[in-house]
Design an enzyme around this catalytic site. Sequence first.
Site, PDB file in Angstrom:
ATOM      1  N   ASP A  34       0.816  -1.226   0.000  1.00 15.88           N
ATOM      2  CA  ASP A  34       0.000   0.000   0.000  1.00 15.88           C
ATOM      3  C   ASP A  34       0.846   1.271   0.000  1.00 15.88           C
ATOM      4  O   ASP A  34       0.313   2.376   0.089  1.00 15.88           O
ATOM      5  CB  ASP A  34      -0.947   0.001   1.207  1.00 15.88           C
ATOM      6  CG  ASP A  34      -0.192   0.015   2.535  1.00 15.88           C
ATOM      7  OD1 ASP A  34       1.065  -0.035   2.507  1.00 15.88           O
ATOM      8  OD2 ASP A  34      -0.843   0.077   3.594  1.00 15.88           O
ATOM      9  N   GLY A  35       2.162   1.128  -0.054  1.00 18.07           N
ATOM     10  CA  GLY A  35       3.021   2.315  -0.117  1.00 18.07           C
ATOM     11  C   GLY A  35       3.635   2.682   1.228  1.00 18.07           C
ATOM     12  O   GLY A  35       4.538   3.517   1.300  1.00 18.07           O
ATOM     13  N   ARG A  90      15.906  22.909  -3.061  1.00 19.88           N
ATOM     14  CA  ARG A  90      15.697  23.990  -4.036  1.00 19.88           C
ATOM     15  C   ARG A  90      14.535  24.900  -3.668  1.00 19.88           C
ATOM     16  O   ARG A  90      14.473  26.035  -4.100  1.00 19.88           O
ATOM     17  CB  ARG A  90      15.493  23.412  -5.442  1.00 19.88           C
ATOM     18  CG  ARG A  90      16.808  23.053  -6.100  1.00 19.88           C
ATOM     19  CD  ARG A  90      16.604  22.368  -7.422  1.00 19.88           C
ATOM     20  NE  ARG A  90      16.093  21.023  -7.248  1.00 19.88           N
ATOM     21  CZ  ARG A  90      15.833  20.176  -8.242  1.00 19.88           C
ATOM     22  NH1 ARG A  90      16.048  20.556  -9.482  1.00 19.88           N
ATOM     23  NH2 ARG A  90      15.388  18.960  -8.016  1.00 19.88           N
ATOM     24  N   GLN A  91      13.601  24.387  -2.857  1.00 26.08           N
ATOM     25  CA  GLN A  91      12.526  25.265  -2.382  1.00 26.08           C
ATOM     26  C   GLN A  91      13.040  25.866  -1.070  1.00 26.08           C
ATOM     27  O   GLN A  91      12.586  25.541   0.019  1.00 26.08           O
ATOM     28  CB  GLN A  91      11.228  24.459  -2.189  1.00 26.08           C
ATOM     29  CG  GLN A  91      10.031  25.272  -1.743  1.00 26.08           C
ATOM     30  CD  GLN A  91       9.443  26.197  -2.815  1.00 26.08           C
ATOM     31  OE1 GLN A  91       9.776  26.111  -3.980  1.00 26.08           O
ATOM     32  NE2 GLN A  91       8.577  27.111  -2.416  1.00 26.08           N
ATOM     33  N   HIS A 124      22.145  22.990  -2.075  1.00 24.89           N
ATOM     34  CA  HIS A 124      21.738  23.961  -3.099  1.00 24.89           C
ATOM     35  C   HIS A 124      22.003  25.395  -2.624  1.00 24.89           C
ATOM     36  O   HIS A 124      22.591  26.197  -3.346  1.00 24.89           O
ATOM     37  CB  HIS A 124      20.260  23.754  -3.434  1.00 24.89           C
ATOM     38  CG  HIS A 124      19.754  24.725  -4.439  1.00 24.89           C
ATOM     39  ND1 HIS A 124      20.251  24.789  -5.725  1.00 24.89           N
ATOM     40  CD2 HIS A 124      18.820  25.703  -4.342  1.00 24.89           C
ATOM     41  CE1 HIS A 124      19.640  25.762  -6.371  1.00 24.89           C
ATOM     42  NE2 HIS A 124      18.772  26.323  -5.561  1.00 24.89           N
ATOM     43  N   LYS A 185      20.534  33.817 -15.336  1.00 21.19           N
ATOM     44  CA  LYS A 185      19.429  32.889 -15.613  1.00 21.19           C
ATOM     45  C   LYS A 185      18.147  33.433 -14.981  1.00 21.19           C
ATOM     46  O   LYS A 185      18.157  33.861 -13.830  1.00 21.19           O
ATOM     47  CB  LYS A 185      19.777  31.521 -15.013  1.00 21.19           C
ATOM     48  CG  LYS A 185      18.743  30.451 -15.222  1.00 21.19           C
ATOM     49  CD  LYS A 185      19.259  29.094 -14.770  1.00 21.19           C
ATOM     50  CE  LYS A 185      18.516  28.564 -13.577  1.00 21.19           C
ATOM     51  NZ  LYS A 185      18.926  27.242 -13.156  1.00 21.19           N
ATOM     52  N   ARG A 187      13.976  32.544 -14.318  1.00 25.87           N
ATOM     53  CA  ARG A 187      12.978  31.473 -14.376  1.00 25.87           C
ATOM     54  C   ARG A 187      11.581  32.057 -14.193  1.00 25.87           C
ATOM     55  O   ARG A 187      11.354  32.857 -13.287  1.00 25.87           O
ATOM     56  CB  ARG A 187      13.243  30.449 -13.264  1.00 25.87           C
ATOM     57  CG  ARG A 187      12.345  29.222 -13.354  1.00 25.87           C
ATOM     58  CD  ARG A 187      12.511  28.365 -12.108  1.00 25.87           C
ATOM     59  NE  ARG A 187      13.836  27.795 -11.981  1.00 25.87           N
ATOM     60  CZ  ARG A 187      14.196  26.618 -12.498  1.00 25.87           C
ATOM     61  NH1 ARG A 187      13.334  25.913 -13.188  1.00 25.87           N
ATOM     62  NH2 ARG A 187      15.414  26.160 -12.308  1.00 25.87           N
ATOM     63  N   ASP A 213      27.543  23.058 -11.641  1.00 28.07           N
ATOM     64  CA  ASP A 213      26.215  23.255 -11.052  1.00 28.07           C
ATOM     65  C   ASP A 213      26.039  22.224  -9.943  1.00 28.07           C
ATOM     66  O   ASP A 213      26.800  21.256  -9.869  1.00 28.07           O
ATOM     67  CB  ASP A 213      25.114  23.119 -12.116  1.00 28.07           C
ATOM     68  CG  ASP A 213      23.886  23.965 -11.785  1.00 28.07           C
ATOM     69  OD1 ASP A 213      23.837  24.537 -10.665  1.00 28.07           O
ATOM     70  OD2 ASP A 213      22.960  24.052 -12.611  1.00 28.07           O
ATOM     71  N   GLY A 219      18.468  18.620 -17.381  1.00 30.87           N
ATOM     72  CA  GLY A 219      19.605  18.970 -18.233  1.00 30.87           C
ATOM     73  C   GLY A 219      19.419  20.310 -18.938  1.00 30.87           C
ATOM     74  O   GLY A 219      20.336  20.803 -19.601  1.00 30.87           O
TER      75      GLY A 219
HETATM   76  C1  R5P Z   1      18.696  25.387  -9.926  1.00 35.45           C
HETATM   77  O1  R5P Z   1      18.731  26.459  -9.328  1.00 35.45           O
HETATM   78  C2  R5P Z   1      19.745  24.332  -9.772  1.00 35.45           C
HETATM   79  O2  R5P Z   1      20.943  24.859  -9.274  1.00 35.45           O
HETATM   80  C3  R5P Z   1      19.999  23.607 -11.089  1.00 35.45           C
HETATM   81  O3  R5P Z   1      20.540  24.502 -12.005  1.00 35.45           O
HETATM   82  C4  R5P Z   1      18.713  23.045 -11.645  1.00 35.45           C
HETATM   83  O4  R5P Z   1      18.031  22.325 -10.660  1.00 35.45           O
HETATM   84  C5  R5P Z   1      18.987  22.140 -12.828  1.00 35.45           C
HETATM   85  O5  R5P Z   1      17.770  21.671 -13.291  1.00 35.45           O
HETATM   86  P1  R5P Z   1      17.584  21.244 -14.796  1.00 35.45           P
HETATM   87  O6  R5P Z   1      18.663  20.235 -15.111  1.00 35.45           O
HETATM   88  O7  R5P Z   1      16.213  20.665 -14.863  1.00 35.45           O
HETATM   89  O8  R5P Z   1      17.709  22.464 -15.633  1.00 35.45           O
END
Ligand code: R5P
Length: 288
Positions: A34-35, A90-91, A124, A185, A187, A213, A219
């Site tokens: 069931d997980g 990342r969050q 991160h 960059k 987003r 990174d 990617g």
């Molecule tokens: C984002 O701030 C992280 O440092 C990476 O650059 C990111 O998670 C890479 O994700 P993706 O390979 O999907 O571009």
Amino acid sequence: MRLYYFKNAEDLAKAISARLGIDARQIEERDFPDGEVLVRVEPAREVALIARLYPDVNKNLVKLYLALDALTDYGAERIVLVAPYLPYARQDRRFREGEPISSKTVLSHLKLYPVTHVVTVDLHKAYISDYVGGIRFINIYPSSQFAEVLRRWNVSHVLSPDAGSLGRAEALAKALGASYDYFEKFRDRETGEIYMRPREGISLQGKAVAIVDDILATGGTLVDACKNARMLGASAVYAAVTHCMLLGNAREKIKGCINALYCTNTIPCEYSSVDIARPLAEALASIL
Ligand code: R5P
């Protein structure tokens, strides 16, 4: 001090155990249809617990907290958590109104247990450790290991795909004796779409460059950075990424641009030629 590990971290646990001369014991794990999951631990007063939390991050986090809870119930007084990759990092803040700070949510549970240290690799954002005051974080960045594998390519310039990764570029550039810079960059937080552009005045004409990174997921970021580097004249583009997930068609995307990719074995894959066991063992040795 007892060294415990989850099954998926056996390779790291064995290597660390050999270096430290401490026996490593596997935590019993069960996955129910069931997980739900269950773990079983042996009681110990002092424990170093090695947990590989990717893939299956949610399931592995629950197993981790079950193990920490059981260890505590059975009298553990000091626990060192070795988590080479920390999910939800990342969050690290609220990007949109109403969102949680997920890294805080995940880490704050550690305060329920006698966790004194977290040994991890390339967080991160290093500042998320502040979300759990009182627990000391050892955040390893393997710049010298990356430099070792990149040295043969005569890399003269190191680039990060965004300003947030500049510290990584700087550390690797220092280890290589190279210069460094970053791309810009952006987003779109609604669509997740990424837009990248080089900063004014960067020329990479005829240079062998390395892109650094922390995470390679789809990617997209790495390949955008690679394309920018080639547009600016780079003769060869190498990449050093700590945690490689290689999701979707990431492999094909990378092959179309990157000359060689080096990842660590925090998340094992065909590119994880940089072994993180030694720095993890050294970090553990410094606090045991
Ligand atoms: C984002 O701030 C992280 O440092 C990476 O650059 C990111 O998670 C890479 O994700 P993706 O390979 O999907 O571009």
